[in-house]
Enzyme design. Structure first.
Site, PDB file in Angstrom:
ATOM      1  CG  ASP A 130      -5.617   2.305  -1.852  1.00 18.00           C
ATOM      2  OD1 ASP A 130      -5.719   2.642  -0.664  1.00 18.00           O
ATOM      3  OD2 ASP A 130      -4.545   2.339  -2.480  1.00 18.00           O
TER       4      ASP A 130
ATOM      5  CG  ASP B 220     -10.924  -1.914  -5.998  1.00 19.99           C
ATOM      6  OD1 ASP B 220     -11.414  -0.790  -6.186  1.00 19.99           O
ATOM      7  OD2 ASP B 220      -9.695  -2.107  -5.937  1.00 19.99           O
TER       8      ASP B 220
ATOM      9  CG  ASP C 149      -6.103  -3.184  -4.958  1.00 21.11           C
ATOM     10  OD1 ASP C 149      -5.096  -2.499  -5.200  1.00 21.11           O
ATOM     11  OD2 ASP C 149      -7.246  -2.705  -4.834  1.00 21.11           O
TER      12      ASP C 149
END
Length: 231
Positions: free
Chosen positions: A14, A171, A12
């Protein structure tokens, strides 16, 4: 032969590779202020961490009863975000080290993100991560964003990898759910510590409740080596 032969890693972007959430928050705050919502706060923003820009803005339109179209709002938010991202996006140092470790081993890598293709390219270029991360999938290119598995499955397809041979770094809870739905193992590094006990994170092969403060390139690499035979 690499110790990690047969493993592909999908990141991922961001909040995982780069600390871009402050830029997304500011872009969102400015966009909403322009459309008559002056009090968008960081806690308001946190509920959208891990969700694509398109879906975030669609929710804004309903939540704040905005007259502008979703397309107009997406364009405005993306424009502001790109201005911020080009000037100030920081790659997490341990994540950069991890990418470099994997690159040195010849491990196939990809980025799968809810951001637009233009935003992903801007961030990877600004941080220099584009030197190692060439395979990129945006949620704009698939039918459904996270928590659907589409972006991760498309990343695996482009890498020529079986989903069961892929490890995702994420995240956010929707991303952990997407990795699980794709049949991939997940290293979860929660951006919002209060969300670390979300049920989606319980499916991760490795959960670091302390987020980036707990992540080290070496421990993640060692976990990959130890789990290499589990696919």
């Amino acid at each position: 032969m690499s110790t990690l032969h047969g493993i592909s890693v999908i990141f991922d972007l961001d909040g995982t590779l780069v600390d871009s959430e402050p830029n997304y928050y500011e872009a969102g705050r400015q966009t909403l202020a322009d459309h008559g919502v002056p009090d968008f706060t960081w806690p308001d923003h946190e509920r959208y961490v891990g969700i694509s820009t398109q879906e975030t803005v669609a929710d804004w339109k309903d939540r704040y009863d905005l007259p502008a179209s979703v397309d107009e709002l997406v364009a405005a938010k993306n424009r502001r975000y790109l201005e911020l991202a080009r000037g100030a996006t920081r790659a997490y140092p341990e994540m950069r080290t991890f990418v470099e470790l994997l690159a040195a081993e010849g491990v196939p890598m990809a980025v799968a993100s809810g951001s637009s293709p233009k935003a992903i390219a801007a961030v990877l270029t600004a941080t220099g991560l584009d030197a190692h991360l060439h395979t990129v999938v945006s949620a704009d290119e698939v039918a459904h964003g996270k928590p659907a598995p589409d972006v991760f499955l498309e990343a695996a397809r482009r890498l020529g990898a079986a989903p069961s041979d892929c490890v995702v770094l994420e995240d956010a809870a929707p991303g952990a759910a997407a990795a699980h739905a794709a049949g991939m193992r997940c290293i979860a590094i929660p951006y919002v510590p209060a969300q670390a006990d979300a049920p989606e994170f319980a499916t991760a092969g490795l959960l670091l409740p302390g987020g980036q403060g707990e992540f080290t390139a070496r421990s993640a690499y060692d976990w990959l080596v130890n789990s290499a035979g589990l696919s």
